[in-house]
Design a protein around this motif. Structure first.
Motif, PDB file in Angstrom:
ATOM      1  N   ARG A   6       0.828  -1.205   0.000  1.00  0.00           N
ATOM      2  CA  ARG A   6       0.000   0.000   0.000  1.00  0.00           C
ATOM      3  C   ARG A   6       0.865   1.259   0.000  1.00  0.00           C
ATOM      4  N   LEU A   7       2.017   1.195   0.671  1.00  0.00           N
ATOM      5  CA  LEU A   7       2.949   2.327   0.614  1.00  0.00           C
ATOM      6  C   LEU A   7       3.470   2.520  -0.804  1.00  0.00           C
ATOM      7  N   ARG A   8       3.738   1.429  -1.489  1.00  0.00           N
ATOM      8  CA  ARG A   8       4.189   1.506  -2.884  1.00  0.00           C
ATOM      9  C   ARG A   8       3.147   2.203  -3.753  1.00  0.00           C
ATOM     10  N   VAL A   9       1.886   1.867  -3.539  1.00  0.00           N
ATOM     11  CA  VAL A   9       0.809   2.506  -4.304  1.00  0.00           C
ATOM     12  C   VAL A   9       0.726   3.989  -3.965  1.00  0.00           C
ATOM     13  N   LEU A  10       0.850   4.324  -2.676  1.00  0.00           N
ATOM     14  CA  LEU A  10       0.807   5.729  -2.269  1.00  0.00           C
ATOM     15  C   LEU A  10       1.924   6.518  -2.942  1.00  0.00           C
ATOM     16  N   ARG A  11       3.126   5.958  -3.008  1.00  0.00           N
ATOM     17  CA  ARG A  11       4.258   6.653  -3.646  1.00  0.00           C
ATOM     18  C   ARG A  11       3.950   6.956  -5.103  1.00  0.00           C
ATOM     19  N   GLU A  12       3.353   6.003  -5.789  1.00  0.00           N
ATOM     20  CA  GLU A  12       3.075   6.209  -7.211  1.00  0.00           C
ATOM     21  C   GLU A  12       1.940   7.207  -7.415  1.00  0.00           C
ATOM     22  N   VAL A  13       0.941   7.179  -6.539  1.00  0.00           N
ATOM     23  CA  VAL A  13      -0.132   8.176  -6.615  1.00  0.00           C
ATOM     24  C   VAL A  13       0.450   9.568  -6.413  1.00  0.00           C
ATOM     25  N   ALA A  14       1.371   9.714  -5.449  1.00  0.00           N
ATOM     26  CA  ALA A  14       1.996  11.015  -5.200  1.00  0.00           C
ATOM     27  C   ALA A  14       2.799  11.468  -6.409  1.00  0.00           C
ATOM     28  N   ARG A  15       3.507  10.543  -7.064  1.00  0.00           N
ATOM     29  CA  ARG A  15       4.320  10.901  -8.227  1.00  0.00           C
ATOM     30  C   ARG A  15       3.454  11.303  -9.413  1.00  0.00           C
ATOM     31  N   GLN A  16       2.367  10.557  -9.632  1.00  0.00           N
ATOM     32  CA  GLN A  16       1.569  10.751 -10.838  1.00  0.00           C
ATOM     33  C   GLN A  16       0.461  11.789 -10.672  1.00  0.00           C
ATOM     34  N   GLY A  17       0.012  12.003  -9.438  1.00  0.00           N
ATOM     35  CA  GLY A  17      -1.026  13.007  -9.201  1.00  0.00           C
ATOM     36  C   GLY A  17      -2.433  12.547  -9.473  1.00  0.00           C
ATOM     37  N   GLY A  45      -5.969   5.231  10.138  1.00  0.00           N
ATOM     38  CA  GLY A  45      -7.067   5.912  10.826  1.00  0.00           C
ATOM     39  C   GLY A  45      -7.345   7.331  10.400  1.00  0.00           C
ATOM     40  N   VAL A  46      -6.652   7.816   9.360  1.00  0.00           N
ATOM     41  CA  VAL A  46      -6.881   9.183   8.877  1.00  0.00           C
ATOM     42  C   VAL A  46      -6.758   9.198   7.347  1.00  0.00           C
ATOM     43  N   PRO A  47      -7.349  10.197   6.674  1.00  0.00           N
ATOM     44  CA  PRO A  47      -7.177  10.301   5.227  1.00  0.00           C
ATOM     45  C   PRO A  47      -5.717  10.588   4.864  1.00  0.00           C
ATOM     46  N   VAL A  48      -5.243   9.965   3.801  1.00  0.00           N
ATOM     47  CA  VAL A  48      -3.869  10.214   3.351  1.00  0.00           C
ATOM     48  C   VAL A  48      -3.835  10.955   2.021  1.00  0.00           C
ATOM     49  N   VAL A  49      -4.981  11.047   1.335  1.00  0.00           N
ATOM     50  CA  VAL A  49      -5.055  11.811   0.087  1.00  0.00           C
ATOM     51  C   VAL A  49      -6.313  12.660   0.090  1.00  0.00           C
ATOM     52  N   GLU A  50      -6.266  13.722  -0.674  1.00  0.00           N
ATOM     53  CA  GLU A  50      -7.435  14.563  -0.926  1.00  0.00           C
ATOM     54  C   GLU A  50      -7.746  14.482  -2.407  1.00  0.00           C
ATOM     55  N   PRO A  61      -0.709  13.754   6.934  1.00  0.00           N
ATOM     56  CA  PRO A  61      -0.341  12.368   7.256  1.00  0.00           C
ATOM     57  C   PRO A  61       0.161  11.603   6.035  1.00  0.00           C
ATOM     58  N   GLY A  62      -0.417  11.889   4.877  1.00  0.00           N
ATOM     59  CA  GLY A  62       0.045  11.226   3.655  1.00  0.00           C
ATOM     60  C   GLY A  62       1.476  11.585   3.318  1.00  0.00           C
ATOM     61  N   ARG A  63       1.839  12.850   3.521  1.00  0.00           N
ATOM     62  CA  ARG A  63       3.218  13.269   3.250  1.00  0.00           C
ATOM     63  C   ARG A  63       4.190  12.609   4.225  1.00  0.00           C
ATOM     64  N   LEU A  64       3.768  12.463   5.483  1.00  0.00           N
ATOM     65  CA  LEU A  64       4.621  11.777   6.457  1.00  0.00           C
ATOM     66  C   LEU A  64       4.818  10.313   6.063  1.00  0.00           C
ATOM     67  N   ALA A  69       7.915   5.938   3.517  1.00  0.00           N
ATOM     68  CA  ALA A  69       7.970   4.956   2.433  1.00  0.00           C
ATOM     69  C   ALA A  69       9.277   5.066   1.662  1.00  0.00           C
ATOM     70  N   ASP A  70       9.726   6.293   1.430  1.00  0.00           N
ATOM     71  CA  ASP A  70      10.995   6.475   0.712  1.00  0.00           C
ATOM     72  C   ASP A  70      12.141   5.831   1.479  1.00  0.00           C
TER      73      ASP A  70
END
Length: 300
Positions: A6-17, A45-50, A61-64, A69-70
């Protein structure tokens, strides 16, 4: 426990927007990406993306989580690289470098390095900074010889916890003129003295840089062409095609038919440095070559 996938997916969502673009890179469906992010949000327990019509942005929290993840993936890459080296049965070191830096700084450093470590397999990859830095980030290269002009360092958001930039030298740019040019005998020139000249670029990144300095000097540069090779650009200057702006490490002072003239302050310059992992696969080898490159830059 936070799922690494799931962290891997979050990283790619952050990169691609966006979920759709991340899905295309990951070879997932957008629905699967959405489910992975939803699962991550449930686990913390909290949103990580908007989500919005403009795309997807990380919450605080998503940025943290992205920073964590990095670090996690950098550690995993380092571990895999160490395992690969053990399996190969011999140490190896991979260096990424831009061409002029590789030509001027790397050979002497590598000569001393190979003499001291004849058992190490050395690989050299020619890459511009925007391509070299990701190789270090991904564990493909152990260090990168890179540069930047008067903008930010060649690192992206999230690199700080895993990558380190070590300055090596300022690399001032000089004007290269045909030998018979009216300014060829000067000890130094103001950039404004070259208003009206035709310019050839030895690197596409030099254009925006030259435009900024020319604007400060009160003129608009006229371009006769561009290359991806500073040495080729100097050959075009020798042929009388134009003038050029060349960094110190890329100057061929033995070239016939050209004159090199420094620019008076404010003199344009680029900064050369090393990009290394904060947790390299073989710290001793990286530290040794970094030291030799630092010495080469000081002698340059």
């Amino acid at each position: 426990m936070i799922d690494v996938q799931r962290l891997r997916v979050l990283r790619e969502v952050a990169r691609q927007g966006s979920f759709a673009k991340a899905a295309a890179v990951l070879l997932f469906t957008p629905s699967a990406v959405s489910q992975q992010i939803a699962g991550l949000e449930r686990s913390v327990g909290v949103p990580v993306v908007e989500r919005s019509t403009r795309g997807v942005m990380l919450t605080e929290p998503g940025r943290l989580l992205l920073e964590a993840a990095d670090v996690v993936f950098a550690e995993l890459r380092t571990a895999q690289e160490r395992i690969d080296r053990i399996a190969a049965g011999h140490p190896r070191l991979t260096v990424a470098t831009f061409s002029s830096g590789g030509r001027r700084l790397l050979p002497g450093a590598l000569t001393a390095f190979v003499a001291a470590h004849p058992d190490v397999e050395v690989n050299v990859l020619e890459r511009e900074p925007e391509d070299a830095v990701p190789l270090v980030r991904e564990g493909v290269a152990d260090l990168a010889l890179a540069y930047h002009f008067d903008g930010p360092l060649p690192l992206v958001q999230g690199d700080r916890p895993v990558l380190e930039w070590t300055p090596l030298m300022d690399d001032p740019l000089s004007v290269v003129l045909p030998a018979g040019h009216r300014l060829a005998g000067r000890e130094a020139v103001d950039l404004a003295d070259l208003a009206g000249e035709r310019w050839v670029l030895g690197c596409t990144k030099t254009e925006a840089f030259l435009r900024r300095y020319a604007e400060r000097a009160g003129f608009e540069p006229v371009f006769a062409g561009g290359t991806s090779d500073y040495f080729f650009a100097q050959a075009l200057v020798a042929a009388g095609v134009s003038v050029s702006l060349i960094p110190e490490v890329a100057l061929d002072r033995s070239a016939a038919g050209v004159a090199v003239v420094p620019i008076r302050p404010p003199c344009p310059a680029r900064q050369v440095g090393l990009v290394t992992s904060r947790r390299p696969a073989d710290p001793g080898l990286v530290e040794t070559l970094a030291g030799l490159l630092t010495r080469a830059a000081g002698q340059g």
